[in-house]
Design a protein around this motif. Structure first.
Motif, PDB file in Angstrom:
ATOM      1  N   ALA A 191       0.838  -1.204   0.000  1.00 25.26           N
ATOM      2  CA  ALA A 191       0.000   0.000   0.000  1.00 25.26           C
ATOM      3  C   ALA A 191       0.868   1.246   0.000  1.00 25.26           C
ATOM      4  CB  ALA A 191      -0.929  -0.003   1.209  1.00 25.26           C
ATOM      5  N   GLY A 192       1.938   1.245   0.777  1.00 26.04           N
ATOM      6  CA  GLY A 192       2.882   2.353   0.764  1.00 26.04           C
ATOM      7  C   GLY A 192       2.591   3.465   1.759  1.00 26.04           C
ATOM      8  N   LYS A 193       1.342   3.701   2.104  1.00 29.88           N
ATOM      9  CA  LYS A 193       0.966   4.761   3.033  1.00 29.88           C
ATOM     10  C   LYS A 193       0.052   4.177   4.101  1.00 29.88           C
ATOM     11  CE  LYS A 193       1.141   8.355  -0.470  1.00 29.88           C
ATOM     12  NZ  LYS A 193       0.360   9.321  -1.244  1.00 29.88           N
ATOM     13  N   VAL A 194       0.123   4.748   5.302  1.00 34.09           N
ATOM     14  CA  VAL A 194      -0.656   4.220   6.425  1.00 34.09           C
ATOM     15  C   VAL A 194      -2.170   4.286   6.181  1.00 34.09           C
ATOM     16  CG1 VAL A 194      -1.153   4.479   8.892  1.00 34.09           C
ATOM     17  CG2 VAL A 194       1.195   4.644   8.078  1.00 34.09           C
ATOM     18  N   PRO A 195      -2.736   5.413   5.709  1.00 30.51           N
ATOM     19  CA  PRO A 195      -4.198   5.415   5.494  1.00 30.51           C
ATOM     20  C   PRO A 195      -4.659   4.381   4.467  1.00 30.51           C
ATOM     21  CG  PRO A 195      -3.350   7.659   5.450  1.00 30.51           C
ATOM     22  CD  PRO A 195      -2.165   6.738   5.486  1.00 30.51           C
ATOM     23  N   GLU A 196      -3.883   4.199   3.408  1.00 30.20           N
ATOM     24  CA  GLU A 196      -4.249   3.195   2.401  1.00 30.20           C
ATOM     25  C   GLU A 196      -4.124   1.791   2.970  1.00 30.20           C
ATOM     26  OE1 GLU A 196      -2.080   3.753  -1.201  1.00 30.20           O
ATOM     27  OE2 GLU A 196      -3.028   5.677  -1.624  1.00 30.20           O
ATOM     28  N   ALA A 197      -3.126   1.560   3.819  1.00 34.05           N
ATOM     29  CA  ALA A 197      -2.954   0.243   4.432  1.00 34.05           C
ATOM     30  C   ALA A 197      -4.123  -0.070   5.357  1.00 34.05           C
ATOM     31  CB  ALA A 197      -1.639   0.191   5.198  1.00 34.05           C
ATOM     32  N   ILE A 198      -4.575   0.924   6.123  1.00 35.30           N
ATOM     33  CA  ILE A 198      -5.705   0.711   7.029  1.00 35.30           C
ATOM     34  C   ILE A 198      -6.977   0.429   6.233  1.00 35.30           C
ATOM     35  CG2 ILE A 198      -7.189   1.850   8.723  1.00 35.30           C
ATOM     36  CD1 ILE A 198      -4.652   3.226   9.788  1.00 35.30           C
ATOM     37  N   LEU A 199      -7.191   1.165   5.148  1.00 41.42           N
ATOM     38  CA  LEU A 199      -8.362   0.902   4.297  1.00 41.42           C
ATOM     39  C   LEU A 199      -8.289  -0.483   3.665  1.00 41.42           C
ATOM     40  CD1 LEU A 199      -9.148   4.241   2.457  1.00 41.42           C
ATOM     41  CD2 LEU A 199     -10.613   2.968   4.001  1.00 41.42           C
ATOM     42  N   ALA A 200      -7.076  -0.919   3.298  1.00 39.63           N
ATOM     43  CA  ALA A 200      -6.910  -2.243   2.694  1.00 39.63           C
ATOM     44  C   ALA A 200      -7.244  -3.353   3.683  1.00 39.63           C
ATOM     45  CB  ALA A 200      -5.486  -2.410   2.170  1.00 39.63           C
ATOM     46  N   VAL A 201      -7.111  -3.076   4.978  1.00 39.96           N
ATOM     47  CA  VAL A 201      -7.486  -4.060   5.992  1.00 39.96           C
ATOM     48  C   VAL A 201      -8.991  -4.033   6.236  1.00 39.96           C
ATOM     49  CG1 VAL A 201      -7.286  -4.641   8.445  1.00 39.96           C
ATOM     50  CG2 VAL A 201      -5.249  -4.042   7.151  1.00 39.96           C
ATOM     51  N   ILE A 202      -9.577  -2.839   6.313  1.00 37.82           N
ATOM     52  CA  ILE A 202     -10.968  -2.694   6.735  1.00 37.82           C
ATOM     53  C   ILE A 202     -11.960  -2.981   5.610  1.00 37.82           C
ATOM     54  CG2 ILE A 202     -12.647  -1.013   7.590  1.00 37.82           C
ATOM     55  CD1 ILE A 202     -10.385   0.202   9.225  1.00 37.82           C
ATOM     56  N   LEU A 203     -11.672  -2.564   4.387  1.00 33.75           N
ATOM     57  CA  LEU A 203     -12.619  -2.737   3.280  1.00 33.75           C
ATOM     58  C   LEU A 203     -13.031  -4.188   3.020  1.00 33.75           C
ATOM     59  CD1 LEU A 203     -11.605  -0.050   0.677  1.00 33.75           C
ATOM     60  CD2 LEU A 203     -13.874  -0.457   1.571  1.00 33.75           C
ATOM     61  N   PRO A 204     -12.103  -5.162   2.988  1.00 32.12           N
ATOM     62  CA  PRO A 204     -12.553  -6.544   2.778  1.00 32.12           C
ATOM     63  C   PRO A 204     -13.481  -7.051   3.880  1.00 32.12           C
ATOM     64  CG  PRO A 204     -10.226  -6.373   2.336  1.00 32.12           C
ATOM     65  CD  PRO A 204     -10.638  -5.067   2.927  1.00 32.12           C
ATOM     66  N   GLY A 205     -13.286  -6.570   5.106  1.00 28.09           N
ATOM     67  CA  GLY A 205     -14.183  -6.964   6.191  1.00 28.09           C
ATOM     68  C   GLY A 205     -15.594  -6.464   5.957  1.00 28.09           C
ATOM     69  N   PHE A 206     -15.722  -5.224   5.484  1.00 28.34           N
ATOM     70  CA  PHE A 206     -17.044  -4.687   5.165  1.00 28.34           C
ATOM     71  C   PHE A 206     -17.682  -5.461   4.020  1.00 28.34           C
ATOM     72  CE2 PHE A 206     -15.741  -0.515   7.125  1.00 28.34           C
ATOM     73  CZ  PHE A 206     -16.643  -0.615   8.175  1.00 28.34           C
ATOM     74  N   VAL A 207     -16.909  -5.776   2.991  1.00 26.68           N
ATOM     75  CA  VAL A 207     -17.434  -6.521   1.845  1.00 26.68           C
ATOM     76  C   VAL A 207     -17.904  -7.907   2.292  1.00 26.68           C
ATOM     77  CG1 VAL A 207     -16.801  -7.583  -0.352  1.00 26.68           C
ATOM     78  CG2 VAL A 207     -16.099  -5.250   0.146  1.00 26.68           C
ATOM     79  N   LEU A 208     -17.109  -8.574   3.137  1.00 28.25           N
ATOM     80  CA  LEU A 208     -17.495  -9.896   3.634  1.00 28.25           C
ATOM     81  C   LEU A 208     -18.765  -9.814   4.470  1.00 28.25           C
ATOM     82  CD1 LEU A 208     -16.800 -12.911   4.000  1.00 28.25           C
ATOM     83  CD2 LEU A 208     -15.553 -12.241   6.051  1.00 28.25           C
ATOM     84  N   GLY A 209     -18.875  -8.797   5.305  1.00 27.22           N
ATOM     85  CA  GLY A 209     -20.070  -8.641   6.122  1.00 27.22           C
ATOM     86  C   GLY A 209     -21.317  -8.404   5.288  1.00 27.22           C
ATOM     87  N   ILE A 210     -21.208  -7.550   4.283  1.00 27.31           N
ATOM     88  CA  ILE A 210     -22.349  -7.264   3.412  1.00 27.31           C
ATOM     89  C   ILE A 210     -22.749  -8.502   2.615  1.00 27.31           C
ATOM     90  CG2 ILE A 210     -23.061  -5.953   1.376  1.00 27.31           C
ATOM     91  CD1 ILE A 210     -21.417  -3.604   2.540  1.00 27.31           C
TER      92      ILE A 210
END
Length: 112
Positions: free
Chosen positions: A43-62
């Motif tokens: 990811a290269g940047k902290v905000p993008e890395a955090i989004l890369a962790v959280i987004l798949p969890g939201f997709v799986l939940g939905i």
């Protein structure tokens, strides 16, 4: 690599985290930490890395919510299956998100 070029992307980071999480599932905490570290470096940047962790969890939940709702239309067995599937995916997501998040932040901080 020049200063203006980007090192990675959030999509690439998510793919690496997902793939390594599947390969290293047997190392409960350490596997997620390694997958998060590699994904964070991608990811290269902290905000993008955090989004890369959280987004798949939201997709799986939905996805689980929608598929569970479809199966919930079947009397008794469908509703029971939807409940178990939803609770199981929620539990697995929470068990894996902490080491992924720690590894992703550390990986993004060490990325050049």
């Amino acid at each position: 690599m020049t200063e203006g070029t980007r090192r990675g992307s959030m999509l690439s980071a998510m793919q690496w985290m997902l793939g390594l999480s599947f390969l290293l599932f047997w190392m409960r905490f350490l596997g997620g930490l390694i997958a998060g570290f590699v994904g964070g470096r991608k990811a290269g940047k902290v905000p993008e890395a955090i989004l890369a962790v959280i987004l798949p969890g939201f997709v799986l939940g939905i996805l689980t919510f929608l598929l569970g709702g479809i199966l919930g239309g079947i009397p008794i067995i469908g509703q029971l299956f939807a409940l178990v599937a939803g609770m199981g995916s929620l539990l697995l997501s929470f068990m894996n998100v902490l080491p992924l998040l720690i590894g992703a932040v550390l990986g993004a901080l060490t990325a050049k």
